[in-house]
Motif scaffolding. Structure first.
Motif, PDB file in Angstrom:
ATOM      1  N   GLY A 155       0.871  -1.265  -0.009  1.00 40.73           N
ATOM      2  CA  GLY A 155       0.042  -0.087   0.016  1.00 40.73           C
ATOM      3  C   GLY A 155       0.844   1.317   0.042  1.00 40.73           C
ATOM      4  N   VAL A 156       2.112   1.077   0.137  1.00 41.79           N
ATOM      5  CA  VAL A 156       2.828   2.369   0.046  1.00 41.79           C
ATOM      6  C   VAL A 156       2.687   3.210  -1.285  1.00 41.79           C
ATOM      7  CG1 VAL A 156       5.280   3.100  -0.052  1.00 41.79           C
ATOM      8  CG2 VAL A 156       4.856   1.408   1.517  1.00 41.79           C
ATOM      9  N   LEU A 157       2.741   2.501  -2.256  1.00 40.54           N
ATOM     10  CA  LEU A 157       2.316   3.124  -3.730  1.00 40.54           C
ATOM     11  C   LEU A 157       0.519   2.456  -3.970  1.00 40.54           C
ATOM     12  CD1 LEU A 157       5.186   2.722  -6.195  1.00 40.54           C
ATOM     13  CD2 LEU A 157       4.302   4.558  -5.099  1.00 40.54           C
ATOM     14  N   SER A 158      -0.145   3.495  -4.014  1.00 38.67           N
ATOM     15  CA  SER A 158      -1.497   2.940  -4.041  1.00 38.67           C
ATOM     16  C   SER A 158      -2.217   4.112  -5.379  1.00 38.67           C
ATOM     17  CB  SER A 158      -2.324   3.181  -2.865  1.00 38.67           C
ATOM     18  OG  SER A 158      -3.563   2.948  -3.243  1.00 38.67           O
ATOM     19  N   GLY A 159      -2.155   3.430  -6.379  1.00 34.06           N
ATOM     20  CA  GLY A 159      -2.892   4.137  -7.638  1.00 34.06           C
ATOM     21  C   GLY A 159      -1.745   5.301  -8.109  1.00 34.06           C
ATOM     22  N   ALA A 160      -0.676   5.120  -7.968  1.00 34.80           N
ATOM     23  CA  ALA A 160       0.431   6.203  -8.369  1.00 34.80           C
ATOM     24  C   ALA A 160       0.441   6.303  -9.949  1.00 34.80           C
ATOM     25  CB  ALA A 160       1.927   5.600  -7.841  1.00 34.80           C
ATOM     26  N   GLN A 161       0.352   7.476 -10.350  1.00 32.78           N
ATOM     27  CA  GLN A 161      -0.122   7.873 -11.936  1.00 32.78           C
ATOM     28  C   GLN A 161       1.328   7.525 -12.918  1.00 32.78           C
ATOM     29  OE1 GLN A 161       0.721  10.788 -13.714  1.00 32.78           O
ATOM     30  NE2 GLN A 161      -0.229   9.879 -15.495  1.00 32.78           N
ATOM     31  N   TYR A 162       0.931   7.051 -13.819  1.00 32.15           N
ATOM     32  CA  TYR A 162       2.343   6.904 -14.549  1.00 32.15           C
ATOM     33  C   TYR A 162       1.717   6.995 -16.038  1.00 32.15           C
ATOM     34  CZ  TYR A 162       2.208   1.994 -16.023  1.00 32.15           C
ATOM     35  OH  TYR A 162       1.751   0.745 -16.439  1.00 32.15           O
ATOM     36  N   SER A 163       2.340   7.531 -17.035  1.00 34.84           N
ATOM     37  CA  SER A 163       1.836   7.748 -18.354  1.00 34.84           C
ATOM     38  C   SER A 163       3.155   7.753 -19.281  1.00 34.84           C
ATOM     39  CB  SER A 163       1.126   9.040 -18.629  1.00 34.84           C
ATOM     40  OG  SER A 163       1.919  10.011 -18.395  1.00 34.84           O
ATOM     41  N   PHE A 164       2.972   7.985 -20.751  1.00 36.86           N
ATOM     42  CA  PHE A 164       3.976   8.179 -21.615  1.00 36.86           C
ATOM     43  C   PHE A 164       4.735   9.535 -21.148  1.00 36.86           C
ATOM     44  CE2 PHE A 164       5.682  10.114 -25.491  1.00 36.86           C
ATOM     45  CZ  PHE A 164       6.222   8.893 -26.118  1.00 36.86           C
ATOM     46  N   GLY A 165       3.954  10.521 -20.734  1.00 36.08           N
ATOM     47  CA  GLY A 165       4.618  11.913 -20.407  1.00 36.08           C
ATOM     48  C   GLY A 165       5.384  11.728 -19.159  1.00 36.08           C
ATOM     49  N   GLU A 171      12.204   4.927 -12.762  1.00 33.98           N
ATOM     50  CA  GLU A 171      12.476   5.981 -11.682  1.00 33.98           C
ATOM     51  C   GLU A 171      12.082   5.143 -10.277  1.00 33.98           C
ATOM     52  OE1 GLU A 171      10.421   9.776  -9.824  1.00 33.98           O
ATOM     53  OE2 GLU A 171       9.074   8.331  -9.912  1.00 33.98           O
ATOM     54  N   LEU A 172      11.215   3.945 -10.487  1.00 31.74           N
ATOM     55  CA  LEU A 172      10.849   2.958  -9.617  1.00 31.74           C
ATOM     56  C   LEU A 172      11.876   1.957  -9.521  1.00 31.74           C
ATOM     57  CD1 LEU A 172       7.182   2.349 -10.332  1.00 31.74           C
ATOM     58  CD2 LEU A 172       8.154   3.426  -8.334  1.00 31.74           C
ATOM     59  N   LEU A 173      12.454   1.296 -10.531  1.00 34.19           N
ATOM     60  CA  LEU A 173      13.786   0.409 -10.387  1.00 34.19           C
ATOM     61  C   LEU A 173      14.891   1.092  -9.685  1.00 34.19           C
ATOM     62  CD1 LEU A 173      15.140  -2.116 -11.462  1.00 34.19           C
ATOM     63  CD2 LEU A 173      15.712  -1.123 -13.644  1.00 34.19           C
ATOM     64  N   ALA A 174      15.109   2.599 -10.240  1.00 41.49           N
ATOM     65  CA  ALA A 174      16.258   3.375  -9.286  1.00 41.49           C
ATOM     66  C   ALA A 174      15.935   3.296  -7.942  1.00 41.49           C
ATOM     67  CB  ALA A 174      16.400   4.576 -10.035  1.00 41.49           C
ATOM     68  N   SER A 175      14.656   3.387  -7.462  1.00 44.39           N
ATOM     69  CA  SER A 175      14.419   3.606  -6.106  1.00 44.39           C
ATOM     70  C   SER A 175      14.662   2.341  -5.320  1.00 44.39           C
ATOM     71  CB  SER A 175      12.861   3.984  -6.050  1.00 44.39           C
ATOM     72  OG  SER A 175      12.467   3.896  -4.615  1.00 44.39           O
ATOM     73  N   ALA A 176      14.134   1.056  -5.848  1.00 46.86           N
ATOM     74  CA  ALA A 176      14.296  -0.352  -5.558  1.00 46.86           C
ATOM     75  C   ALA A 176      15.929  -0.463  -5.397  1.00 46.86           C
ATOM     76  CB  ALA A 176      13.462  -1.318  -6.437  1.00 46.86           C
ATOM     77  N   HIS A 177      16.557  -0.251  -6.481  1.00 42.48           N
ATOM     78  CA  HIS A 177      17.831  -0.571  -6.467  1.00 42.48           C
ATOM     79  C   HIS A 177      18.702   0.258  -5.278  1.00 42.48           C
ATOM     80  CE1 HIS A 177      21.735  -1.292  -8.861  1.00 42.48           C
ATOM     81  NE2 HIS A 177      21.853  -2.236  -7.775  1.00 42.48           N
ATOM     82  N   ALA A 178      18.338   1.389  -5.024  1.00 39.52           N
ATOM     83  CA  ALA A 178      19.097   2.318  -3.948  1.00 39.52           C
ATOM     84  C   ALA A 178      18.860   1.713  -2.740  1.00 39.52           C
ATOM     85  CB  ALA A 178      18.492   3.842  -4.216  1.00 39.52           C
TER      86      ALA A 178
END
Length: 146
Positions: A28-38, A51-58
């Protein structure tokens, strides 16, 4: 130790360029976090897979580094890791080509050479680094602060 499984989900509506989606995590830490082409290709408001991969790796890398440093008897005051995930055009698509980590540490009883050795060791042992090895160039900088 038992196997560990964690979950996340993504929802998408529409085509690639005008569509939009959300990502959520089991916790639930991320819940409906928006993402798109933009948000992925044009610096729009929201998140993106890189960004999520970088966060997880860090996060994963910093935990591994903490285990190695404390395992050698050093007291950790702080560890901060900034990760930058780079994606490049690759044939008809794109691929993650590089992950760069900048690691800053405040550690009692360590010097720069020792800290660099721990960072190098963590780069080889971090579970997410191991997933990327051979497919993504992983580089790092180690900065010991006083």
């Amino acid at each position: 130790m038992a196997d560990i499984a964690r979950g996340a989900s993504a929802h998408w509506e529409g085509d690639l360029k005008s569509g939009k989606g959300t990502v959520s995590t089991e916790s639930g830490v991320l819940s409906g976090a928006q993402y798109s082409f933009g948000t992925r290709f044009e610096n729009g408001q929201g998140t993106n897979p890189e960004e999520l991969l970088a966060s997880a790796h860090a996060g994963c890398f910093t935990m591994q580094l903490s285990a190695l440093i404390s395992g050698h008897g050093h007291e950790i005051q702080a560890l901060d890791t900034d990760a930058t995930c780079e994606m490049v055009k690759d044939g008809a698509g794109f691929k993650v080509s590089r992950m760069h980590l900048v690691v800053r540490g405040k550690i009692t009883g360590s010097d720069q050479a020792d800290f660099e050795a721990h960072v190098k060791d963590a780069a080889e042992k971090c579970p997410l680094s191991r997933v990327m090895q051979g497919n993504v160039e992983i580089t790092h900088e180690a900065i010991l602060e006083s």
